[in-house]
Design an enzyme around this catalytic site. Structure first.
Site, PDB file in Angstrom:
ATOM      1  N   SER A 107       0.821  -1.208   0.000  1.00  0.00           N
ATOM      2  CA  SER A 107       0.000   0.000   0.000  1.00  0.00           C
ATOM      3  C   SER A 107       0.856   1.260   0.000  1.00  0.00           C
ATOM      4  CB  SER A 107      -0.894   0.002   1.247  1.00  0.00           C
ATOM      5  OG  SER A 107      -1.532   1.262   1.412  1.00  0.00           O
ATOM      6  N   TYR A 130      -2.287   5.533  -4.474  1.00  0.00           N
ATOM      7  CA  TYR A 130      -3.319   6.551  -4.323  1.00  0.00           C
ATOM      8  C   TYR A 130      -2.854   7.780  -5.094  1.00  0.00           C
ATOM      9  CZ  TYR A 130      -5.534   3.986  -0.474  1.00  0.00           C
ATOM     10  OH  TYR A 130      -6.191   3.040   0.281  1.00  0.00           O
ATOM     11  N   THR A 156      -5.963   2.529  -6.903  1.00  0.00           N
ATOM     12  CA  THR A 156      -7.217   2.537  -6.128  1.00  0.00           C
ATOM     13  C   THR A 156      -8.054   3.744  -6.524  1.00  0.00           C
ATOM     14  OG1 THR A 156      -6.276   1.327  -4.264  1.00  0.00           O
ATOM     15  CG2 THR A 156      -8.206   2.684  -3.819  1.00  0.00           C
ATOM     16  N   LYS A 252      -8.601  -0.802  -8.946  1.00  0.00           N
ATOM     17  CA  LYS A 252      -9.270  -1.340  -7.761  1.00  0.00           C
ATOM     18  C   LYS A 252     -10.379  -0.392  -7.291  1.00  0.00           C
ATOM     19  CE  LYS A 252      -8.220  -2.932  -3.027  1.00  0.00           C
ATOM     20  NZ  LYS A 252      -8.988  -1.962  -2.217  1.00  0.00           N
ATOM     21  N   HIS A 276     -13.795  -1.518  -0.998  1.00  0.00           N
ATOM     22  CA  HIS A 276     -12.784  -1.117  -0.015  1.00  0.00           C
ATOM     23  C   HIS A 276     -13.009  -1.807   1.331  1.00  0.00           C
ATOM     24  CE1 HIS A 276      -9.462   1.917  -0.105  1.00  0.00           C
ATOM     25  NE2 HIS A 276      -9.454   1.674   1.197  1.00  0.00           N
TER      26      HIS A 276
END
Length: 378
Positions: A107, A130, A156, A252, A276
């Protein structure tokens, strides 16, 4: 670990070993947590056909996800603050995944950095991105992922605005934790966790501190993250990221058929049907309930994966039967990590593999690549 039989066993141990604020972070959803619960409950509604007197020998779970060979169609999902479940958590989980033959996804909001994970792995891992307002920082993240030889970028799409998670607000969640009486008590009652944390220097967001503009310490980090998630993120930006990355791209956060069609037109390699983990729009449908509709709409154009609610190998089989070419586990591996570090992650993966293998056999199949909706009971 030898007496652990199911993922819920790992969850119970993790709850005893991990400070409440961090366990709750992993084990919570937005608002009423209705979608979080539906993710699990709707898997239970899917029933399987039991078949008998068929050859069950020489079974294989091996398949591919975006062209990459995997020992079973399971990847470790990108999860924030993983290194707060256990010291050096992302590094331990990545090593466990590599040894098991499944992808690990790091992440953006990890505790261990991209470089930390690359230093302890020998095979490429995936990186989740992100998109922030600071596009220079985004480009730098992508360049760092390239330098670490990450083999896929997971973009994402469903966190432009942060969903409200009541447990995190009540717990005063932060990384590293605040030193209020409440937080000190939580940590003092978890001495093994504290001992492990004292042995590592990785206690903050390793991909951000020292890399983003004017973020050199924790005091500047919180204000930066509060204003950096980009609420104007658009499909045009997806195309820009794809060109910038230049490698396999997975989108995603798709939970709507129309969004799935738009995603398929971007040229991405796969989409992940995901809400999520129930942590964003409470009241949204479960991932598994939307999977077959999205597969029917775009499965002939783009590889479809699914995330959310998977707690067993049976859940993996059901997802594959409904059209998923890959599945992601987040909480199961976090429970394993909190319960026993790298060995706990391996145990979580082993539980899922055994359950998947036995379930496949009892459905009369020997090869995971042959699983389709025929194994679903009407």
């Amino acid at each position: 670990m030898s007496k652990i039989l199911e993922i819920s066993d790992l969850k119970a141990i993790a709850k005893r070993r991990v400070p409440k604020m961090f366990f709750d972070y992993a084990d919570s959803g937005a608002w009423t947590e209705g979608t979080y619960r539906a993710n699990e409950e709707d898997f239970r509604k899917v029933k399987l056909r039991q078949r008998v007197l068929v050859d069950m020998t020489n079974r294989s779970l091996e398949s591919t996800m975006i062209g990459q060979t995997v020992s079973m169609p399971v990847a470790l999902a990108p999860t924030g603050l993983t290194g707060m479940q256990h010291a050096d958590g992302e590094m331990l989980a990545a090593r466990a995944a590599e040894e098991f033959g499944v992808p690990f996804t790091l992440s953006t909001m990890s505790i261990c950095s991209i470089e930390d994970v690359a230093s302890v792995t020998s095979k490429p891992f995936w990186f989740q991105l992100y998109v922030m307002r600071d596009r220079d920082f985004v480009k730098n993240l992508i360049d760092r992922a390239k330098a670490a030889k990450c083999s896929a970028l997971v973009l994402t799409l469903d966190l432009q605005i942060l969903g409200q998670r009541h447990k995190d607000l009540r717990n005063g969640l932060s990384a590293p934790p605040k030193f209020t009486p409440k937080h000190i008590w939580q940590m003092a009652t978890r001495p093994l966790w504290c001992l492990q944390m004292l042995k590592t220097q990785r206690r903050s967001f390793g991909n951000i501190v020292g890399h983003a503009k004017n973020v050199s310490d924790l005091s500047s980090l919180s204000s930066w993250t509060a204003e950096q998630f980009d609420p104007q993120l658009s499909w045009e930006n997806v195309g820009e990221i794809r060109k910038m990355w230049g490698g396999p791209l997975i989108l995603k956060g798709i939970l709507d058929v129309e969004d799935a069609r738009m995603a398929a037109r971007t040229g991405a390699d796969a989409i992940i049907v995901s809400n999520h983990g129930g942590r964003q729009l409470d009241g949204a449908p479960s991932s598994i309930s939307m999977l077959p509709k999205i597969v029917d709409a775009v499965g002939h154009q783009i590889e479809v994966h699914v995330d959310g609610g998977i707690r067993s190998g049976q859940d993996v089989l059901k997802a594959v039967a409904l059209g998923a070419k890959g599945t992601y586990i987040g909480r199961p591996f976090l429970y394993g990590l909190g319960a026993g570090g790298k060995a706990g992650v391996t145990t979580a993966l082993d539980i899922i593999r055994k359950e998947l293998d036995i379930t496949m056999a009892l459905c009369g199949k020997r090869d995971i690549r042959d699983i389709n909706r025929d194994v679903i009971a009407e």
